[in-house]
Scaffold this active site. Structure first.
Site, PDB file in Angstrom:
ATOM      1  CE  LYS A  25      -2.351   1.692   3.776  1.00 46.82           C
ATOM      2  NZ  LYS A  25      -2.238   3.149   3.859  1.00 46.82           N
ATOM      3  CE  LYS A  38      -7.825   6.761   4.075  1.00 47.61           C
ATOM      4  NZ  LYS A  38      -6.379   6.464   4.052  1.00 47.61           N
ATOM      5  NE  ARG A  40       2.228   1.890  13.209  1.00 46.16           N
ATOM      6  CZ  ARG A  40       1.414   2.649  13.913  1.00 46.16           C
ATOM      7  NH1 ARG A  40       1.893   3.526  14.757  1.00 46.16           N
ATOM      8  NH2 ARG A  40       0.101   2.538  13.773  1.00 46.16           N
ATOM      9  CG  ASP A  70      -4.824   4.595   1.625  1.00 53.64           C
ATOM     10  OD1 ASP A  70      -5.950   5.068   1.424  1.00 53.64           O
ATOM     11  OD2 ASP A  70      -4.343   4.426   2.772  1.00 53.64           O
ATOM     12  CG  ASP A 111     -12.649  17.746  -5.753  1.00 55.99           C
ATOM     13  OD1 ASP A 111     -13.613  18.504  -5.960  1.00 55.99           O
ATOM     14  OD2 ASP A 111     -11.479  18.144  -5.681  1.00 55.99           O
ATOM     15  CB  THR A 128     -10.663   3.827  12.482  1.00 53.02           C
ATOM     16  OG1 THR A 128      -9.445   4.116  11.808  1.00 53.02           O
ATOM     17  CG2 THR A 128     -11.291   2.597  11.892  1.00 53.02           C
TER      18      THR A 128
END
Ligand code: C5P
Length: 233
Positions: A32, A61, A211, A59, A64, A119
């Site tokens: 990603k 996002k 991570r 990614d 518009d 989230t």
């Protein structure tokens, strides 16, 4: 639909990214690329990672007006990414325009998934600041249904939300889920987390893992452990 582990390459630049990817000799993980790396390095980073044989989830996002999103998606489609995304909050019209823009002349296109509620958005803030007076889970399901109606392939959501999304939208509607941690690992700043094995049980199609792999002492071993727990190979 192939279940897979997607590594979040949340690095500041190309050098660190390639130093990380160079550790993988026997496999080519799905990666990603997020806003930080894309804004730092531009489309070239996508082309380089692709030319090394990796699948890419870009990614960015998008959110518009429909016309702008349609044209931007056409550019991303030419980059030959495998998956990309947008905010479902842009409405069904915007999502339909995105699908149109993304679709190539031969009818193929990258997978397109929607972010429902980030989230980081709490129910309290959603209600008080955005004046959306509904339970947050209802908005997640409604946005997922909107994405399905617009012809998208699935949504990004917490693994703990994947079950309700599948229930509402059907088992073939993809769930791509971050917030994954090993049972014996550091949680870090993630709050609602689950293990790769549990994400599999809940029905996630792809897990996005950063991570626990990128910061591991042995990233290749951590990746293999993820694949073993989630895909079962
Ligand atoms: O390092 P970690 O495993 O927490 O990385 C998770 C990745 O998934 C990061 O790139 C993060 O931005 C992304 N993400 C997330 N939660 C969301 C959406 C995306 O953690 N709701």
């Amino acid at each position: 639909m192939g279940k897979d582990v997607i590594i979040a390459c949340d690095f500041a630049g190309a050098e660190q990214t390639f130093a990380f990817l160079d550790k993988f000799r026997d496999e080519k993980p799905f990666v990603k690329i997020g806003m930080e790396l894309f804004y730092a390095e531009g489309p070239q980073i996508v082309k380089e990672i692709k030319s090394r044989g990796h699948k890419i989830f870009l990614d960015l996002k998008l959110h518009d007006i429909p016309n702008t999103v349609k044209k931007s998606m056409a550019v991303l489609s030419k980059l030959d990414v495998d998956m990309t995304n947008l905010h479902a909050a842009g409405t069904i019209d915007m999502m339909k325009a995105a699908v149109e823009g993304l679709t190539r002349e031969d009818g193929t296109r990258p997978l397109l998934i929607a972010v429902t509620q980030l989230t980081s958005t709490s129910e309290e803030r959603m209600q008080n600041e955005l004046l959306i007076n509904a339970p947050i889970n209802d908005t997640i399901v409604k946005y997922a249904l909107n994405a399905k109606e617009a012809g998208l392939d699935g949504v990004v959501c917490s693994p703990l939300e994947a079950g309700m999304v599948k229930e509402a939208c059907g088992k073939d509607f993809m769930t791509v889920t971050p917030g994954v941690r090993f049972a014996d690992g550091d949680v870090g700043d993630q709050v609602r987390v689950t293990t790769p094995a549990k994400a599999k049980e809940i029905g996630s199609d792809y897990i996005v893992v950063g991570r626990p792999i990128t910061a591991a002492d042995d990233p290749v071993a951590a990746y293999r452990r993820c694949v073993k727990e989630f895909v079962g190979e």
